[in-house]
Every structure is written in C-alpha cells, then in structure tokens.
Design a protein around this motif. Sequence first.
Motif, short mmCIF file in Angstrom:
data_model
loop_
_atom_site.label_atom_id
_atom_site.label_comp_id
_atom_site.label_asym_id
_atom_site.label_seq_id
_atom_site.Cartn_x
_atom_site.Cartn_y
_atom_site.Cartn_z
N SER A 91 1.33 -8.82 -2.09
CA SER A 91 1.69 -7.36 -2.57
C SER A 91 1.86 -7.42 -4.06
N ASP A 137 8.04 -1.57 -1.07
CA ASP A 137 7.01 -0.77 -0.44
C ASP A 137 5.70 -1.69 0.09
N LYS A 186 -1.07 5.19 5.48
CA LYS A 186 -0.07 5.76 4.76
C LYS A 186 1.25 5.13 5.22
N ARG A 231 2.79 5.13 -0.28
CA ARG A 231 1.66 4.07 -0.51
C ARG A 231 0.56 4.60 0.38
N LEU A 276 -7.28 3.50 -5.11
CA LEU A 276 -6.41 2.95 -4.04
C LEU A 276 -6.82 1.51 -3.82
#
Length: 274
Positions: free
Chosen positions: A43, A48, A149, A153, A181
């Motif tokens: 990540s 998030d 979603k 994010r 994205l």
Amino acid sequence: MKINRRNFVIRLLTGVTGIFGLLVLDGFWFEKYIISWTEYDISDREDDKIKSIQITDMHLDEIKTFHHAIAHRINQEQPDVLFITGDAINYNNRLPILNNFLSLIDRTIYKVAILGNVEYSGDVDIQALKKLYHNHNGELLVNENCSLKKGNRTLNIIGLDDYIGGNANFYKAAKNVNKSLETIVLNHCPGYRDDIERINRSLGTNIKLILSGHTHGGQITFFGKVLYTPGGSGRYVRGWYESKETKMYVSKGIGTSVIPVRFGARAEASIFYI
C-alpha cells in the motif's frame, strides 16, 4: 548391536514404506487441502488501505470441507474486494457448484472475477456465469474495467479475457480508465504480462499490481524443479515478479488439474493490502 540380514531388510522396507506413505499423504491431502494463506502489504501508506483477497484456479467439482474453511476465512477477514482470477469451474454443469460456494461467502463482500482457459475449454455459458456472479454481489470482467471506492480512495480494476481460450485485450480493457488512479489488473495467464507492459507504454495506466494464476505453482515439483507449466505461463511459475514497469503476483491457486496431486506447490490464497 548386530542386525541380521532379515531384520535389516524388514527395517529398510518399513522405512521406505513410511517415507512413501508420507509423500502420498503430503501430495494427495496436505498440500491440496491445507491452504497456505499468504499476506502482503503493497500500500505504501499508513491508512485508507484497501484490503483484498485473491483466490484462483479452484476447478470446482464439488464442495469439500476445505472450501467451507476458505469461505469461513474470507468472511472472517472481511476484505473490501474478493478477486477470483479464473478457472473457477471446469464445465458448464458445475455452475450450481460455484453458486453453492459463493453462497458460503458473505454477500456484502464485493467480488470481481475473470475467466480462465478452462471456462472456455469446458464450454461454460459466459452470460450465465456473469449473472451468477452478479447475484452474489460480483462482476465478471471480460476485457472490461470497474472501480472500487473506499472512503476517499478509488481504485481501478481491469479484468482481462483469458489469453489462451479467449482474446485478452489490455488496450480495450484499459483505454478509458482514469490514469491518475492506481490500477489492479486481473490477468489469468501470466504469460500475457509482457503484452500488458508493451501496450501500456502508450496508454500510461497507473498499474499498481497484476494478479495472475493458471500455473498452479507447477503443481508437482521436485527439489524446487518444476516439471511442467501449462501454455500461457510464459517464464512465470509462482510468487512475485517485478520489473521497472509492473509488479505481478502469480498465485499457486487452490485446485488441481489433470492429476489430483500437489507436491512442492501447496495450495494458497492471498491477502493484499493496496
């Protein structure tokens, strides 16, 4: 203490029989049914994170105890998305079995699936398969994309058609995605990865991760030596492959094909934090 010839032979045969029995137990049971759950955080962030699980190459013929265990673990983990990266079933008449398996999984968990080569060779009704996944809060992507979603994010998900049985087309699948994205690419046959990189040099998609299966990790290996990988595997077998352009994970998958044995290639499911 001296051992006479007869006792020596008995002990030798007992030892050989014991070793053979352990190998049979390992290949026909342990590596097939005791799933290895691997976990990776790619990540690059502290919060998030999007939690995903990949399962692949189930080759479902019937629902066994270990399938219940897999579904139970998925429900425990409560991922934001479950990726099913092809070869879920071998034949069209196995659609009810896949339906039974998906019924074991919490319907609120979003599912994104792609096709593998055996869905084609087994003449699986693709429209019926799409409907089945839709009924379980899922999507079957065939050279298509969708978005996920979570909070602030949004993640692109690209699902490719199978490289062997279908017509994998990364350009078609990716041309309309938001390039700002991060993008996850679901690609059953890892051998198509080189084409993805080539095509993406002109598209500029922000590929975070490619998830593949197909190889079964070699399914049967000896001392790390892979005896066989199916067409469409390319130079890839299992685990991580990184280049300057993409990062790909090739799962060993869950089921077996041709021979119902795994040796040196234990079945796996993987958790990814994105």
